[in-house]
Write a protein that holds these residues in place. Sequence first.
Motif, PDB file in Angstrom:
ATOM      1  N   UNK A  17       5.769   5.842  -1.379  1.00  0.00           N
ATOM      2  CA  UNK A  17       4.554   6.660  -1.534  1.00  0.00           C
ATOM      3  C   UNK A  17       3.770   6.819  -0.230  1.00  0.00           C
ATOM      4  N   UNK A  18       3.763   5.783   0.582  1.00  0.00           N
ATOM      5  CA  UNK A  18       3.075   5.872   1.874  1.00  0.00           C
ATOM      6  C   UNK A  18       3.743   6.917   2.753  1.00  0.00           C
ATOM      7  N   UNK A  19       5.086   6.915   2.795  1.00  0.00           N
ATOM      8  CA  UNK A  19       5.816   7.899   3.603  1.00  0.00           C
ATOM      9  C   UNK A  19       5.551   9.311   3.089  1.00  0.00           C
ATOM     10  N   UNK A  42       8.679  14.950   8.691  1.00  0.00           N
ATOM     11  CA  UNK A  42       9.376  13.937   7.890  1.00  0.00           C
ATOM     12  C   UNK A  42       8.934  12.565   8.356  1.00  0.00           C
ATOM     13  N   UNK A  43       8.936  11.599   7.444  1.00  0.00           N
ATOM     14  CA  UNK A  43       8.539  10.231   7.779  1.00  0.00           C
ATOM     15  C   UNK A  43       9.547   9.271   7.170  1.00  0.00           C
ATOM     16  N   UNK A  44       9.965   8.309   7.967  1.00  0.00           N
ATOM     17  CA  UNK A  44      10.793   7.214   7.481  1.00  0.00           C
ATOM     18  C   UNK A  44       9.965   5.950   7.615  1.00  0.00           C
ATOM     19  N   UNK A  45       9.805   5.224   6.513  1.00  0.00           N
ATOM     20  CA  UNK A  45       8.999   4.005   6.521  1.00  0.00           C
ATOM     21  C   UNK A  45       9.860   2.851   6.037  1.00  0.00           C
ATOM     22  N   UNK A  46       9.762   1.720   6.727  1.00  0.00           N
ATOM     23  CA  UNK A  46      10.510   0.526   6.338  1.00  0.00           C
ATOM     24  C   UNK A  46       9.583  -0.679   6.400  1.00  0.00           C
ATOM     25  N   UNK A  47       9.500  -1.378   5.285  1.00  0.00           N
ATOM     26  CA  UNK A  47       8.743  -2.633   5.232  1.00  0.00           C
ATOM     27  C   UNK A  47       9.725  -3.771   5.433  1.00  0.00           C
ATOM     28  N   UNK A  48       9.381  -4.672   6.326  1.00  0.00           N
ATOM     29  CA  UNK A  48      10.247  -5.818   6.581  1.00  0.00           C
ATOM     30  C   UNK A  48       9.427  -7.089   6.514  1.00  0.00           C
ATOM     31  N   UNK A  54       3.641 -11.812   4.990  1.00  0.00           N
ATOM     32  CA  UNK A  54       3.438 -11.368   6.374  1.00  0.00           C
ATOM     33  C   UNK A  54       4.330 -10.155   6.650  1.00  0.00           C
ATOM     34  N   UNK A  55       4.066  -9.034   5.985  1.00  0.00           N
ATOM     35  CA  UNK A  55       4.942  -7.877   6.152  1.00  0.00           C
ATOM     36  C   UNK A  55       4.674  -7.113   7.446  1.00  0.00           C
ATOM     37  N   UNK A  56       5.677  -6.342   7.839  1.00  0.00           N
ATOM     38  CA  UNK A  56       5.570  -5.443   8.979  1.00  0.00           C
ATOM     39  C   UNK A  56       6.064  -4.075   8.523  1.00  0.00           C
ATOM     40  N   UNK A  57       5.396  -3.041   8.977  1.00  0.00           N
ATOM     41  CA  UNK A  57       5.760  -1.678   8.624  1.00  0.00           C
ATOM     42  C   UNK A  57       6.234  -0.962   9.872  1.00  0.00           C
ATOM     43  N   UNK A  58       7.404  -0.361   9.800  1.00  0.00           N
ATOM     44  CA  UNK A  58       7.940   0.436  10.909  1.00  0.00           C
ATOM     45  C   UNK A  58       8.020   1.883  10.442  1.00  0.00           C
ATOM     46  N   UNK A  59       7.358   2.768  11.173  1.00  0.00           N
ATOM     47  CA  UNK A  59       7.332   4.188  10.823  1.00  0.00           C
ATOM     48  C   UNK A  59       8.022   5.002  11.902  1.00  0.00           C
ATOM     49  N   UNK A  60       8.823   5.951  11.479  1.00  0.00           N
ATOM     50  CA  UNK A  60       9.376   6.963  12.370  1.00  0.00           C
ATOM     51  C   UNK A  60       8.835   8.287  11.853  1.00  0.00           C
ATOM     52  N   UNK A  61       7.951   8.893  12.628  1.00  0.00           N
ATOM     53  CA  UNK A  61       7.297  10.142  12.239  1.00  0.00           C
ATOM     54  C   UNK A  61       7.925  11.277  13.035  1.00  0.00           C
TER      55      UNK A  61
END
Length: 179
Positions: A98-100, A111-117, A122-129
């Motif tokens: 939903x965030x993407x 387009x957006x690619x979002x990955x939670x790791x 202690x999550x990290x979010x990596x976005x490719x916009x």
Amino acid sequence: MNRFSLGLLGFVLLVAGGAAVAVHLGRVPQVDRNAPVLPGTALPPAWVLWVVAAAAVVIALLCLRWLAAQIPRRKVASWRWADEAGTTRITTATAAAPFAEEVTTYPGVRKVEAALTGPHTAPRLALVVRAHGDADLRGIRRRIDDEGLPRLREALGTPDLHATVEFRMSASKAVARTH
């Protein structure tokens, strides 16, 4: 350019290897298959052969490592919360989708690619916009920081969610093609 260069190098090596095999099998009548490739018949010292073999093994291992790094690792992780009401389990892809989709609606974003790791504590979010060439990148980043991320942090219950954003540009949507 990098992929093109690697593809061209691979093609040249493939053609050279095919030509060497064809000569070895006697399929090229203009070349004597028994003729030496280099002048002289003396073998180099044994240590030279060992050094060449070791270098070839190291180069082959480095090439395999590089090739393995090209394979996308899309490990589907799931987070689990347990409380007195029961257990909640959600995949990180489901949490980020939903965030993407929201960021995709921002002006200039294609387009957006979002990955939670990481763990849910202690999550990290990596976005490719992927944005249009004329997009306001600062404005997009500001909206991500001011609107999108606070909502995602609240939804996940993780106030210390850290995000990295990578922008990839494409040709402007306003540029007209001429024939």
